[in-house]
Design an enzyme around this catalytic site. Structure first.
Site, PDB file in Angstrom:
ATOM      1  N   ASP B  10       0.862 -57.589  30.604  1.00  0.00           N
ATOM      2  CA  ASP B  10       0.698 -56.157  30.374  1.00  0.00           C
ATOM      3  C   ASP B  10       1.401 -55.729  29.080  1.00  0.00           C
ATOM      4  O   ASP B  10       1.508 -56.511  28.139  1.00  0.00           O
ATOM      5  CB  ASP B  10       1.181 -55.377  31.612  1.00  0.00           C
ATOM      6  CG  ASP B  10       2.619 -55.744  31.990  1.00  0.00           C
ATOM      7  OD1 ASP B  10       3.408 -56.099  31.087  1.00  0.00           O
ATOM      8  OD2 ASP B  10       2.958 -55.683  33.193  1.00  0.00           O
ATOM      9  N   SER B  11       1.904 -54.495  29.034  1.00  0.00           N
ATOM     10  CA  SER B  11       2.485 -53.987  27.785  1.00  0.00           C
ATOM     11  C   SER B  11       3.701 -54.795  27.333  1.00  0.00           C
ATOM     12  O   SER B  11       3.988 -54.863  26.144  1.00  0.00           O
ATOM     13  CB  SER B  11       2.884 -52.523  27.947  1.00  0.00           C
ATOM     14  OG  SER B  11       3.753 -52.362  29.053  1.00  0.00           O
TER      15      SER B  11
END
Lengths: 242, 242
Positions: B10-11
């Protein structure tokens, strides 16, 4: 498949993923859009780079890189009769080698965005101080590179880019516009500080933007999370992934 | 052809090429040896990751990645009834999704080194302060994630790795061993500071080394400059390049 941007060069490219490095910053800019491929070879000259050309940029590849930076010359400009003698490449050959690299890349893909970067300026005092910090009394007594000699290579590099109609970054001139460039941009008289890396990054981004290869304007490879409906995620992925 | 290491997450993966980022540091470690491929998707959960699996890790590829990190869960653990509700993935499904990702990667290549990373801990105060800095009075009144709820996901993540006999990094526990982890490792209660990135980097390197995938022990793709004879460079390149 995402477009690739190959960074081809010497140690200044090889080290571009260290903290604050220009390569890592590009990878961050193009995250989810294009892949940055690191092909930096410390100590290499344009002469030695020719041996790698067909391996890094194979002809007939189904998916050649969309863009490449060519960043050689800092080692070619090492002086004869000094410590870096084995790296010295005569100025005429340097220009020819760069031309051969560009021709090969354009043969690989006529649409490849090829950007030529000149070597940075040389801080001779910084080189000597660095050598003394490593070797003390045994350090070289004369610098293996001079800013003036590197400037001759820079001139040929920029001229070649003009002849071939390619964008180029005159790092040597650009950095010397700033007061105190010697210590601000160079860590050992040759390699880049984080501030020096930021100059390269900024210039590469500027050229890429001017050439229509701007990261903010490129599409994401897959949907942004704001486009995904929590209850019906299939919808966002339908076009690309199902 | 150089081996590839894919960072899938993810981020916290997407942002791993920012200054001091763990992905960029890996790319620096494996420079001239392996390519680090950034596949981080901000806001994504393990549920949404499944849509990308066949695209990022196609079956039947002639050259599948040699290694991959799987780093999801921070968004799955977003709480129902709060701001990040659309990201919430029930705990059982989270574990199943991770299992499906691992199975797919092993189907892609049974020899792929797959490393599972748990989400980092959550600093709830940090999350709230960050929301207030963005939205002022309109900021959420309750955090969208709690450290305790994230801990439940972490436990399942570590358990799954054990079940499947895979190496894992329990970032949640590891970070909380350090006094002041809330501000030292997290910039907004969730994402990583340079120090937090250093923890991930150090742990990934440790696991890769233990698995026999150590950068210092891998060969260079092309000769080191010290092996190149200035007068007869062909010799050094003969084996690989001529």
């Amino acid at each position: 498949m995402r477009p690739q941007i190959v960074l081809f060069g010497d140690s200044i490219t090889e080290q571009s993923f260290r903290s604050g490095g220009w390569g890592a910053s590009l990878a961050d800019n193009y995250s989810r859009k294009a892949d940055i491929v690191l092909r930096g070879y410390g100590g290499y000259t344009s002469r030695w780079a020719l041996f790698l050309l067909h391996h890094i940029f194979p002809l007939g590849s189904g998916m050649p890189p969309a863009a490449a930076t060519i960043f050689f010359g800092a080692n070619d400009a090492a002086l004869l009769g000094r410590n870096g003698e084995k790296q010295h490449v005569p100025i005429g050959e340097y220009k020819d080698n760069l031309r051969r690299i560009v021709y090969h890349l354009k043969e690989c893909s006529p649409t490849m965005l090829v950007v030529i970067i000149t070597p940075p300026p040389i801080d001779e005092e910084g080189r000597m101080a660095y050598a003394r910090s490593l070797y003390g009394e045994k350090a070289m007594k004369l610098p293996e590179r001079t800013n003036e000699a590197t400037g001759v290579y820079v001139k040929q590099c920029v001229e070649l880019a003009k002849e071939l109609g390619l964008p180029s970054i005159n790092l040597w001139s650009k950095m010397q516009e700033t007061e105190g460039w010697q210590k601000k941009f160079l860590s050992d008289g040759l390699h880049l500080t984080p501030e020096g890396n930021a100059v390269v990054h900024q210039e590469v981004v500027r050229i890429f933007n001017e050439a229509g290869f701007s990261a903010p304007e490129m599409p994401y490879d897959f949907p942004h999370h704001s486009e995904i409906d929590g209850k019906n995620p299939e919808k966002a992925f339908q076009l690309q992934c199902i």
